[in-house]
Design a protein around this motif. Structure first.
Motif, PDB file in Angstrom:
ATOM      1  N   ARG A   5       3.101   3.836   5.838  1.00 36.85           N
ATOM      2  CA  ARG A   5       1.725   3.656   5.372  1.00 36.85           C
ATOM      3  C   ARG A   5       1.620   2.955   4.020  1.00 36.85           C
ATOM      4  O   ARG A   5       0.562   2.951   3.392  1.00 36.85           O
ATOM      5  CB  ARG A   5       0.965   4.986   5.308  1.00 36.85           C
ATOM      6  CG  ARG A   5      -0.546   4.792   5.465  1.00 36.85           C
ATOM      7  CD  ARG A   5      -1.248   6.070   5.854  1.00 36.85           C
ATOM      8  NE  ARG A   5      -2.639   5.857   6.177  1.00 36.85           N
ATOM      9  CZ  ARG A   5      -3.387   6.697   6.877  1.00 36.85           C
ATOM     10  NH1 ARG A   5      -2.854   7.833   7.343  1.00 36.85           N
ATOM     11  NH2 ARG A   5      -4.635   6.455   7.142  1.00 36.85           N
ATOM     12  N   GLY A  45      -2.375   0.983   9.025  1.00 38.53           N
ATOM     13  CA  GLY A  45      -1.781   2.286   8.788  1.00 38.53           C
ATOM     14  C   GLY A  45      -2.632   3.470   9.227  1.00 38.53           C
ATOM     15  O   GLY A  45      -2.144   4.614   9.254  1.00 38.53           O
ATOM     16  N   ASP A  52      -5.513  12.155  10.880  1.00 42.18           N
ATOM     17  CA  ASP A  52      -5.950  11.746   9.538  1.00 42.18           C
ATOM     18  C   ASP A  52      -7.058  12.676   9.030  1.00 42.18           C
ATOM     19  O   ASP A  52      -7.103  13.013   7.833  1.00 42.18           O
ATOM     20  CB  ASP A  52      -6.488  10.305   9.577  1.00 42.18           C
ATOM     21  CG  ASP A  52      -5.393   9.269   9.305  1.00 42.18           C
ATOM     22  OD1 ASP A  52      -4.258   9.679   8.977  1.00 42.18           O
ATOM     23  OD2 ASP A  52      -5.670   8.064   9.429  1.00 42.18           O
ATOM     24  N   GLY A 110      -0.692   5.974   0.308  1.00 45.39           N
ATOM     25  CA  GLY A 110      -0.197   5.813   1.679  1.00 45.39           C
ATOM     26  C   GLY A 110       1.228   6.316   1.796  1.00 45.39           C
ATOM     27  O   GLY A 110       1.617   6.923   2.790  1.00 45.39           O
ATOM     28  N   SER A 129       1.596   9.316   7.635  1.00 47.88           N
ATOM     29  CA  SER A 129       1.855   7.980   8.169  1.00 47.88           C
ATOM     30  C   SER A 129       2.422   8.129   9.566  1.00 47.88           C
ATOM     31  O   SER A 129       3.038   9.157   9.893  1.00 47.88           O
ATOM     32  CB  SER A 129       2.839   7.218   7.271  1.00 47.88           C
ATOM     33  OG  SER A 129       4.090   7.865   7.240  1.00 47.88           O
TER      34      SER A 129
END
Ligand SMILES: [Zn+2]
Ligand SMILES: [Zn+2]
Ligand SMILES: [Zn+2]
Ligand SMILES: [Zn+2]
Lengths: 479, 479
Positions: free
Chosen positions: A239, B260, B268, B312, B318
């Motif tokens: 990411r 991503g 998420d 990230g 990720s």
């Protein structure tokens, strides 16, 4: 003109001798793809040339030069040209076959020694590497020649032969040889050839003889997405950077739908939809969804409509995803972000598609789809290799002759089929000599060419030899 | 309480001796992942135990039993427990390190012999396998002990040690040992431990010391699509059967977006968006997009916003696609339809995510997406392994002590970082002992742990030894 009864009974009466000759041929492990066996391929070529000479065929062994394989420079096995008969009143038929074979070792899973022909009297199978691909069919022609010579019968046509020893390894040198020989016109070995007959494919099933009039072409692509300078750890980079695998998976998902529809705009559209009449040909084939599923080993036919499934294989283009080079492929759980990944896929082509017509569509589409990803990775698309499709006119006298011969020997009409794969030499002959090419199979769909326990049924070898001879008489009758 | 000046100057004055001791440690090729080196791992454990004993530490070598590796049953290298100091008025600090190393051979691309410590006086680098991972940091503690013993100084805290010899090969047996030892409470080796300090990670860059208070967890998945009983030829089967690769590419394309974003619903969403205050932490880090791109070796940062890129990596989950098992992966152009293909992907987790919470979301989503494909192939989803994320309270006195120590030694405040990867033992200590755990790195971001030419800068070894000692004084001051 039917074949003489004496010819047909000669074949029946000499079956044991023919099988013995096939055993001699199978015993020579003429594996073209293994450098250690290269001398065996030469030995096989010499054996074949000797047989042809004994049977009255004038021959020439054509040196094809050298090539590099497995890091070694090796001499290429020769093409064996042959000719018998020069009667201008007769038709001239060119016969093609290959005397090399696929690799085989007992440890691959063979039940018997691959290079010892085993005659299974219960099943009627002649088991051994090359039995059906392609020594059996070549020897079928020898059987026809022997019968005529022994019986003092005149051949109904002039014959030309072209046998190669590198078919299983890319037919190196053959295309150029055929082209240059064809360019000699009347003075070349192929001068005056009226049609070509190739016996190097198979019935669709185990029951019904067929004539094959089409083969698909191929365009093979490699699409590479590259990002980091080296493989990265997904913990440290996940990411925070554009990952090539993410981009590639998206690109690959946009090539073909689960129902087989090709998603590259213009590719499917290039091919006319089958007419009701053409559809009827596939409906009528003695080959069913269950045959497809049986040979795939699972109930996964793309449709429940028979014609859709068969046309998907034979008549329409297909796009298959083969795999990815550069990604993690082993067992286990490696947390790598691969630096550069290459998706491999190919499109099987049908007329009027050609590699040259399809390539720009694929490249343009992939570039446009990649642009949509807004990725900072790099895209590269390569066309690795390809070949044009081939479709012959199955109403030609060459096919009509083969149809009558099949009816005479097997007492039934052959199925008219197209095949999904490629036999590149077919197209080479069609284009170089500009004559009709017929694919006239001897073996059955379950022969296992290229697989373990390759076999040719005894009845296919014997009736097939009658078929080849009868086909020559039917061609001759047409003159 | 600052560290005594005598301690600091002892470290400076004895730097050459410390480097000599590091050379001794590096010379023992204690590669845990190679059966042929197992005795070297034992030798390294014994060497370390001997050093601890000389320096006044009471030790115990704990047998961890046997395991199977490379098809051989092997004895596991022991855990080395140590204790020094039992003053109830002092805090007790538990130190962890590992004495095994990654494999290394000169032929991998090393410029020098990997198991001979090379002191490059120009660059100031100490080059050799294990120099930074994790022999350098372990020897930093030995340096601190030696200084105190030689100077007759009392240690400011009670110390407990836990060193293992299998960290690079899955830390076999360690979790169980820590849990059972922790369960003994006051009577165990970890009785009375107030905090844990682990020095087995790195600065983000080459300039700024850091304290690491978070690690991501992991959930590793294998999604398998199976169809035919064996690999098929794309010529014979293309567009007549459902192809597993077509389905798998579609499924893999639906897991993560090129930017991503994780596309599995709920994954998420489980994580709170960073507050402006938290975002400011990342804005302030001495680590930039160009550092990320430099270590990736290409300008492929997922965003042009610094905080987005760093969060990230450190603060958000990720999802990475690692590869496909069962498909064609070689060079060249094979026209196979693979029978069964397994996509490998993993999700790096952050609190409050856990493997148990994420797994059902992934499975439900993939099943639903697969159902949409109307494929006759079969789907199987496996969770291969996983680990929970870890985040510590960086306002804890343990971190405050490390912060003051860093300021004292390096004359600057450390960055507060979270790491994208996992060090599973961190979570084991945090959960088993229920105390604060600090990751206090000695080396720099370019040390190349696990890579060729692994190094530890001389200044990081020497200043790092001062840092570890000073940290103990700052913890002691807090008592
Ligand atoms: Zn063949
Ligand atoms: Zn073949
Ligand atoms: Zn380590
Ligand atoms: Zn390590």
């Amino acid at each position: 003109m039917p074949a003489p009864a004496t010819f047909l009974s000669y074949i029946d009466d000499h079956a044991e001798g023919f099988i013995q000759r096939l055993a001699e041929a199978v015993a020579i492990p003429s594996i073209s793809g293994n450098a250690a066996h290269r001398q065996d391929v030469f030995r096989m070529g010499a054996w074949l040339q000797g047989q042809l000479n004994i049977l009255g065929v004038q021959t020439k062994s054509v040196d094809l030069g050298r090539h590099v394989m497995d890091g070694q420079e090796l001499p290429l096995p020769p093409a064996i040209f042959g000719r018998i008969g020069d009667d201008p009143k007769k038709k001239t038929v060119l016969i093609y076959g290959h005397y090399d074979v696929q690799p085989a070792e007992k440890s691959d899973g063979w039940d018997t020694e691959p290079f010892k022909l085993v005659v299974d009297s219960t099943s009627g199978r002649l088991i051994g590497r090359g039995s059906t691909d392609d020594k059996g069919p070549i020897l079928g022609w020898l059987n026809v020649l022997e019968a005529h010579k022994s019986l003092g019968l005149e051949l109904p046509v002039n014959l030309r032969f072209c046998f190669e020893g590198m078919e299983e390894s890319g037919s190196e040198g053959l295309d150029e040889l055929i082209a240059s020989e064809a360019a000699k016109g009347k003075d070349g070995w192929f001068g005056g050839v009226d049609c070509v007959c190739i016996s190097d494919n198979y019935w669709l099933n185990t029951r019904t003889p067929c004539l094959t009039y089409g083969l698909r072409g191929l365009a093979y692509f490699k699409v590479t997405v590259s990002g980091p300078a080296r493989d990265l750890h997904s913990g440290a980079f996940g990411r925070s950077v554009h990952e090539p695998m993410t981009d590639l998976a998206l690109l690959m998902s946009k090539l073909v739908a689960p129902d087989g529809t090709i998603l590259v705009p213009g590719v499917d559209e290039m091919v006319a939809t089958a007419s009701a009449e053409e559809r009827a040909i596939y409906e009528a084939l003695d080959y069913d969804i269950k045959d497809v599923e049986e040979s795939a080993g699972a109930p996964i036919a793309i449709s429940s409509d028979k014609a859709t499934v068969l046309m998907g294989r034979m008549r329409y283009p297909s796009l298959s995803l083969h795999g990815i080079e550069g990604a993690f492929y082993g067992a286990g759980a490696k947390t790598v972000i691969p630096a550069s990944v290459s998706g491999k896929f190919s499109i099987r082509l049908v007329p009027p598609q050609t590699p040259d017509k399809v390539e720009p569509l694929v490249i343009e589409y992939l570039k446009a789809e990649f642009a949509k990803l807004n990725s900072k990775n790099k895209l590269k698309i390569e066309n690795l290799h390809g070949g044009k499709p081939w479709v012959a006119d199955h109403r030609h006298w060459n096919y009509e002759a083969a149809k009558r011969a099949t009816e005479a020997v097997y007492k039934r009409s052959p199925d008219l089929t197209r095949e999904g794969g490629s036999i590149p030499v077919t197209l080479t002959f069609a284009e170089s000599l500009n004559v009709n090419v017929l694919l006239l199979p001897m073996g059955r769909g379950d022969d296992g060419a290229h697989s373990t326990n390759e076999k040719l049924d005894r009845s296919n070898f014997i009736e097939g030899s009658k078929l080849l001879g009868t086909y020559l008489y039917e061609v001759g009758a047409d003159a």
